[in-house]
Design an enzyme around this catalytic site. Structure first.
Site, mmCIF file in Angstrom:
data_model
loop_
_atom_site.group_PDB
_atom_site.id
_atom_site.type_symbol
_atom_site.label_atom_id
_atom_site.label_comp_id
_atom_site.label_asym_id
_atom_site.label_seq_id
_atom_site.Cartn_x
_atom_site.Cartn_y
_atom_site.Cartn_z
ATOM 1 N N SER A 230 69.197 38.614 -0.526
ATOM 2 C CA SER A 230 67.886 38.152 -0.142
ATOM 3 C C SER A 230 67.314 39.588 0.336
ATOM 4 C CB SER A 230 67.608 37.137 0.686
ATOM 5 O OG SER A 230 66.357 36.712 1.031
ATOM 6 N N ASP A 457 65.296 31.454 -8.795
ATOM 7 C CA ASP A 457 65.417 31.514 -7.320
ATOM 8 C C ASP A 457 63.971 31.433 -6.748
ATOM 9 O OD1 ASP A 457 65.575 32.825 -4.852
ATOM 10 O OD2 ASP A 457 67.122 33.824 -5.405
ATOM 11 N N HIS A 485 68.707 29.879 -4.264
ATOM 12 C CA HIS A 485 68.441 31.071 -3.608
ATOM 13 C C HIS A 485 69.820 31.970 -3.533
ATOM 14 C CE1 HIS A 485 66.871 34.544 -1.785
ATOM 15 N NE2 HIS A 485 66.852 34.284 -0.622
#
Length: 516
Positions: A230, A457, A485
């Site tokens: 991320s 995602d 995710h």
């Protein structure tokens, strides 16, 4: 299922429009979209003379109180422009390679955020849960970024103040509610300025990347090997931009696009949550107990919007002093979008909330915000805002800009668009000017870098991974066709095998490889 499991790969929160988003100095939507920023100058190939004291330090490893892990404290300059003017202490942890096989050095990990504790991620998951062949040959290492968790954390509000902040209506219906939301963001910013004035200008991603290079040098590694998820992909890409000659094996999983201004990042992520919700809704309506009905995905979306309107008008009891209003309910739903394994819990939470018990959905929201049962909060939200508001110019100059942007956000997501548009107001009144800006990262001269994207995602849309892989001169894209995710360690043998081979052998998968 423990809702805190959702924080495994990246913690995110609605009040910051998704933790990886929202720039923070003044500027309108139009101005932000025109912003271009020169990339930071690449660092020299050897440590600068005025940083020798930091690169030459020795870590004193001690017991962490967590079996098999060691901890240490790393010193870094508070201000890299004035390295003799003060220091900051950063928390580091490691677990040694278990063998067998030749040791490959250190593998740094970062779970994202910004604001997620890398040390907590290492000790709670990566150091014991990464594939055994990787843990056998690498010392697994993490450093909490400056301003985060154990590394001189940014502080802003007390627990009770955060409780109030998280309940403010983020879909204002009139001038009074707009003013209340603006005032809440201003109180948040003022609290950060009061409690964290010294560190607030020095928590940028560029500075954290420089800290990682000091750690690399202190650990004795010629090059950096790293897995970032991320926001951790932006941190890793920034490192590659600064130190291309020191790039070892970098995995950037759930990639961000550094070329986008805050308004576009927010809008793209809003669309990502819509995509994830539609996947959840398609699964839900196929089940007889779906609280959103058993009709179409579109009908489920309308039911979701009705639920949010209902709790906005009349919050649902939770068994404690905080009732479940629209803001907390929305946060709870978004929390479950990060991991399809949380969908059963979300169905239960919605069923109970529609029936008058908001406790389960509140628990999901609390896990998102890292709120403890005693009413205290980790510094996740504070660090998130501090980093975001330093890295990018703000999405908006003020509420009038938000009102203009709302239709485009609602087009991106009829379910979440309005709330996420207003949530991006958070950096408008930030006390510290932004020092970064959107720009392409090419990292010319870096060794092969593996970029991983998941097609559905919610927080880091797949197109960001495509973009980053295309920007990086040595980038290779690995695609995971799935939900949730990030991709590594989420159950795809294809993904894990490809990433493991890259980490262990240095060879990325063939360009265009797709996994399910």
């Amino acid at each position: 299922m423990d809702s805190r499991r959702l924080l495994r790969t990246s913690a995110t929160a609605l009040a910051a429009a998704g933790l990886i988003l929202s720039g923070c100095s003044g500027g309108s939507d139009a101005a932000a979209s025109r912003t271009t920023s020169a990339p930071p100058a690449a660092a020299p190939s050897s440590s600068p003379g005025n940083l020798k004291t930091f690169y030459g330090q020795k870590l004193t490893w001690r017991d962490c109180g967590v079996p098999s892990f060691q901890c240490a404290t790393l010193r870094a300059p508070l201000d890299y422009a004035k390295p003799d003017a003060g220091e900051i202490e950063l928390a580091v942890s490691r677990i040694r390679a278990t063998g067998p096989g030749e040791r490959l050095g250190s593998l740094l990990v970062n779970p994202g955020g910004p604001g997620g504790s890398a040390v907590g991620y290492l000790q709670g998951y990566a150091g014991i849960g990464y594939p055994a062949p990787v843990r056998a040959r690498y010392d697994m290492v993490a450093v909490d970024p400056r301003g985060v968790a154990r590394s001189e954390p940014v502080a802003c509000l007390t627990g009770p103040q955060m409780d109030t902040f998280t309940q403010v209506d983020q879909t204002p219906d009139d001038t009074a509610e707009v003013n209340a939301l603006s005032a809440a963001f201003k109180r948040f910013s003022a609290g950060c300025a009061k409690k964290s004035r010294e560190i607030l200008p020095h928590v940028s991603t560029v500075e954290t990347a420089r800290d990682m290079d000091i750690l690399r040098g202190v650990l004795g590694d010629e090059k950096l090997s790293y897995v970032g998820a991320s926001y951790g992909t932006f941190l890793g890409a920034t490192y590659a931009e600064l130190f291309p000659g020191r790039v070892g094996r970098l995995v950037l999983d759930g990639a961000m696009d550094p070329s986008l201004p805050a308004i576009d990042l927010n809008r793209d992520q809003t669309a990502g949550f819509e995509t994830s919700f539609r996947a959840f809704a398609a699964d839900c309506v196929s089940r007889p107990d779906c609280p959103l009905g058993t009709g179409s995905v579109a009908a489920a979306g309308e039911a979701m919007k009705k639920f949010f309107r209902d709790v906005d008008a009349e919050p649902v009891p939770t068994g404690e002093s905080r009732a479940l209003g629209e803001s907390l309910a929305t946060t709870g739903v978004i929390a479950a979008m990060y991991d399809e394994g949380a969908w059963p819990q979300l169905r239960e939470a919605l069923t109970r909330a529609i029936g008058g018990d908001g406790s389960v959905l509140l628990a999901l929201a609390d896990s998102y915000y890292e709120r403890e049962p005693d009413g205290t909060y980790a510094n996740l939200m504070f660090a998130n805002a501090a980093v975001n508001c330093l890295d990018l110019p703000a999405a908006y100059a003020g509420p009038a800009d938000v009102a203009k942007a709302v239709p485009s956000f609602e087009k991106a997501s009829p379910i979440f668009g309005r709330g996420l548009a207003w949530a991006a107001l958070n950096c408008t009144s930030w006390p510290t000017p932004a020092t970064g800006g959107p720009h392409r990262i090419t990292a010319e001269g870096a060794a092969p870098i593996l970029v991983v994207g998941t097609t559905r995602d919610p927080a880091t849309p797949y197109k960001w991974a495509r973009s980053l892989a295309g920007q990086l001169s040595s980038g290779t894209l690995l695609t995971y066709e799935g939900d949730g995710h990030t991709a590594y360690g989420r159950g795809s043998d294809c993904v894990d095998t490809a990433i493991n081979a890259y980490l262990l052998e240095g060879t990325p998968p063939a360009e265009g490889k797709r996994c399910s």
